[in-house]
Design a protein around this motif. Structure first.
Motif, PDB file in Angstrom:
ATOM      1  N   SER A  27      45.590  92.056  26.739  1.00  0.00           N
ATOM      2  CA  SER A  27      45.832  91.461  28.050  1.00  0.00           C
ATOM      3  C   SER A  27      47.320  91.277  28.295  1.00  0.00           C
ATOM      4  O   SER A  27      48.147  91.499  27.410  1.00  0.00           O
ATOM      5  CB  SER A  27      45.107  90.111  28.165  1.00  0.00           C
ATOM      6  N   SER A  28      47.635  90.837  29.521  1.00  0.00           N
ATOM      7  CA  SER A  28      49.012  90.583  29.920  1.00  0.00           C
ATOM      8  C   SER A  28      49.071  89.224  30.609  1.00  0.00           C
ATOM      9  O   SER A  28      48.058  88.589  30.863  1.00  0.00           O
ATOM     10  CB  SER A  28      49.510  91.676  30.876  1.00  0.00           C
ATOM     11  N   GLY A  29      50.309  88.818  30.936  1.00  0.00           N
ATOM     12  CA  GLY A  29      50.475  87.566  31.673  1.00  0.00           C
ATOM     13  C   GLY A  29      51.468  86.636  31.015  1.00  0.00           C
ATOM     14  O   GLY A  29      51.510  86.524  29.790  1.00  0.00           O
ATOM     15  N   GLY A  30      52.291  85.958  31.829  1.00  0.00           N
ATOM     16  CA  GLY A  30      53.264  85.003  31.325  1.00  0.00           C
ATOM     17  C   GLY A  30      52.628  83.671  30.974  1.00  0.00           C
ATOM     18  O   GLY A  30      51.426  83.470  31.151  1.00  0.00           O
TER      19      GLY A  30
ATOM     20  N   GLU B 295      57.644  93.204  29.364  1.00  0.00           N
ATOM     21  CA  GLU B 295      57.373  92.527  30.628  1.00  0.00           C
ATOM     22  C   GLU B 295      55.980  91.911  30.686  1.00  0.00           C
ATOM     23  O   GLU B 295      55.714  91.040  31.528  1.00  0.00           O
ATOM     24  CB  GLU B 295      57.549  93.501  31.798  1.00  0.00           C
ATOM     25  N   ARG B 296      55.074  92.335  29.812  1.00  0.00           N
ATOM     26  CA  ARG B 296      53.717  91.761  29.822  1.00  0.00           C
ATOM     27  C   ARG B 296      53.721  90.267  29.568  1.00  0.00           C
ATOM     28  O   ARG B 296      52.786  89.569  29.949  1.00  0.00           O
ATOM     29  CB  ARG B 296      52.841  92.429  28.759  1.00  0.00           C
ATOM     30  N   SER B 297      54.740  89.774  28.903  1.00  0.00           N
ATOM     31  CA  SER B 297      54.772  88.369  28.492  1.00  0.00           C
ATOM     32  C   SER B 297      55.490  87.468  29.486  1.00  0.00           C
ATOM     33  O   SER B 297      55.598  86.264  29.248  1.00  0.00           O
ATOM     34  CB  SER B 297      55.440  88.254  27.126  1.00  0.00           C
ATOM     35  N   GLY B 298      55.987  88.024  30.581  1.00  0.00           N
ATOM     36  CA  GLY B 298      56.664  87.205  31.576  1.00  0.00           C
ATOM     37  C   GLY B 298      58.075  86.820  31.167  1.00  0.00           C
ATOM     38  O   GLY B 298      58.620  87.318  30.174  1.00  0.00           O
ATOM     39  N   ASN B 299      58.655  85.898  31.925  1.00  0.00           N
ATOM     40  CA  ASN B 299      60.027  85.489  31.665  1.00  0.00           C
ATOM     41  C   ASN B 299      60.076  84.183  30.870  1.00  0.00           C
ATOM     42  O   ASN B 299      59.048  83.651  30.456  1.00  0.00           O
ATOM     43  CB  ASN B 299      60.802  85.358  32.986  1.00  0.00           C
ATOM     44  N   PHE B 300      61.291  83.680  30.678  1.00  0.00           N
ATOM     45  CA  PHE B 300      61.478  82.481  29.853  1.00  0.00           C
ATOM     46  C   PHE B 300      61.336  81.178  30.630  1.00  0.00           C
ATOM     47  O   PHE B 300      61.394  80.107  30.039  1.00  0.00           O
ATOM     48  CB  PHE B 300      62.860  82.498  29.201  1.00  0.00           C
ATOM     49  N   GLU B 301      61.174  81.248  31.951  1.00  0.00           N
ATOM     50  CA  GLU B 301      61.169  80.031  32.752  1.00  0.00           C
ATOM     51  C   GLU B 301      60.134  79.000  32.310  1.00  0.00           C
ATOM     52  O   GLU B 301      60.410  77.786  32.360  1.00  0.00           O
ATOM     53  CB  GLU B 301      60.962  80.381  34.232  1.00  0.00           C
ATOM     54  N   PRO B 302      58.931  79.403  31.856  1.00  0.00           N
ATOM     55  CA  PRO B 302      57.969  78.391  31.395  1.00  0.00           C
ATOM     56  C   PRO B 302      58.498  77.518  30.254  1.00  0.00           C
ATOM     57  O   PRO B 302      57.973  76.417  30.026  1.00  0.00           O
ATOM     58  CB  PRO B 302      56.766  79.226  30.950  1.00  0.00           C
ATOM     59  N   LEU B 303      59.522  77.980  29.552  1.00  0.00           N
ATOM     60  CA  LEU B 303      60.083  77.178  28.450  1.00  0.00           C
ATOM     61  C   LEU B 303      60.717  75.878  28.947  1.00  0.00           C
ATOM     62  O   LEU B 303      61.010  74.989  28.140  1.00  0.00           O
ATOM     63  CB  LEU B 303      61.123  77.995  27.680  1.00  0.00           C
ATOM     64  N   ARG B 304      60.911  75.751  30.241  1.00  0.00           N
ATOM     65  CA  ARG B 304      61.449  74.497  30.768  1.00  0.00           C
ATOM     66  C   ARG B 304      60.515  73.330  30.485  1.00  0.00           C
ATOM     67  O   ARG B 304      60.914  72.159  30.544  1.00  0.00           O
ATOM     68  CB  ARG B 304      61.675  74.616  32.280  1.00  0.00           C
TER      69      ARG B 304
END
Length: 376
Positions: free
Chosen positions: A255-258, A282-291
């Motif tokens: 599967s994919s998705g951040g 790119e399947r894992s999304g960006n780092f923004e959720p780390l906030r």
């Protein structure tokens, strides 16, 4: 008086250069397992060969610069089923067909709950005991599937459990027992592997859950609760991390998705010491959720080095991505690793052993460049 220098971050787990744990099975081991299945060699002979290959693997990990070593999951066919079937009341069985990955279907194996789940004497305790005996002064890390893997991957015979709470209580107790048993044998670094979170990360996965009559957010909260209760009685000096994966079978994925949809739960609701997260494409999304990381003692292991293919990443691009992640989480809380193991199943990913070790050394060298002057 000589000034005492703080211990470098490269030598404290989760390590600045770490790894998920599974390694490609050597050809000798593959042949021995096949010979055992065909009745050509005894289980004792297979165990001897496993011991020899694990001993060599441990030395290779040390030579590559890793500060913790695993047994590579060399005694397992599957990263999860073999362990879960070690609980009383859980059996391996043949399913009608294997799960479909991107372009390939895995073997038709599964687990079934046929009786009350108990753990009085799990056979993998001996696996860790041997690993520790050959690890020497190096930290022995043991990897096991998260309890969620039984909830999400097992079938259940009718009448075994009357209520969900009864099932949850037995599963949590079984995990508490096996974790304590591992600790008693000297385990101080335990990793829970969990692919069930992948269902919450993508719109398709969430839609599938809704179609089945389930609320993805409620189910994610339950997943966190099961993990937290399973590790709630761990001794203070047992470090527990978790690896969240979107599937790893013959260099494919499921599967994919951040991480955004469940970022509050993952980064704020799990009582683990560290999280190994896929960030290799790119399947894992960006780092923004780390906030959402709100604990100074939660370490984020960035899986920026792919284990699926042999080509080495540009080290400067990896360093740039680490710097990008550091905008959300302090650099001292970040680590680096391959995005997954090299062989979640005995088939392994589509790269050579030489490429595998180049990847590991690449991880160590890049981490050394980034964190050489950092102190925890």
């Amino acid at each position: 008086m000589t000034k005492q220098i703080a211990e470098p971050t490269l030598t404290k787990a989760p390590f600045k250069a770490d790894h998920v744990g599974s390694f490609l099975r050597p050809e000798r081991l593959k042949q021995a397992r096949l010979q055992n299945e065909n009745g050509e060699i005894t289980a004792e002979k297979l165990r001897t060969i496993e011991n020899e290959e694990i001993t060599k693997l441990v030395q290779k990990q040390k030579d590559a610069g890793l500060k913790s070593v695993t047994d590579g999951e060399f005694r397992r066919k599957w990263w999860h089923f073999d362990f879960l079937a070690g609980f009383e009341g859980v059996d391996l069985y043949q399913t009608e067909e294997g799960v479909e990955f991107k372009g390939v279907r895995r073997k038709a194996d599964g687990i079934k709950v046929t009786d009350k789940i108990r753990c009085s004497d799990h056979y993998m305790i001996e696996h860790f005991t041997f690993l520790k005996s050959v690890a020497g002064d190096t930290l022995a890390k043991f990897t096991i599937p998260s309890p969620n893997m039984l909830l999400h991957r097992a079938t259940f015979e009718d009448g075994v459990y009357a209520t969900d709470d009864e099932l949850f209580n037995d599963l949590v107790t079984a995990y508490q027992n096996v974790i304590q048993a591992l600790y008693d044998e000297g385990c101080r670094y335990l990793q829970l592997d969990d692919t069930s979170w992948a269902s919450f990360l993508s719109e398709d996965g969430r839609d599938t859950l809704k179609a089945e009559g389930q609320n993805p957010d409620t189910l994610a909260q339950l997943s966190a609760r099961i993990i937290n209760e399973a590790i709630s009685k761990r001794p203070a000096d047992l470090l527990v991390t978790m690896h969240i994966c979107r599937g790893n079978f013959k260099s494919t994925y499921f599967s994919s998705g951040g991480y955004e949809e469940v970022s509050e739960i993952i980064f704020g609701g799990l009582d683990v010491d560290g999280l190994f997260l896929e960030f290799d494409d790119e399947r894992s999304g960006n780092f923004e959720p780390l906030r959402r990381v709100n604990r100074p003692d939660l370490y984020i292991v960035l899986g920026l080095i792919t284990s699926k293919f042999g080509e080495l990443e540009d080290p400067e691009k990896v360093k740039a991505r680490i710097a990008e992640a550091a905008k959300y989480v302090p650099l001292k809380q970040l680590c680096l690793s391959p995005q997954c193991g090299f062989a979640s199943t005995e088939e392994g990913n589509l790269l050579t052993e030489e490429q595998q070790w180049e990847k590991v050394r690449h991880t160590v060298d890049t981490a050394q460049d980034v964190w050489e002057q950092v102190r925890r």
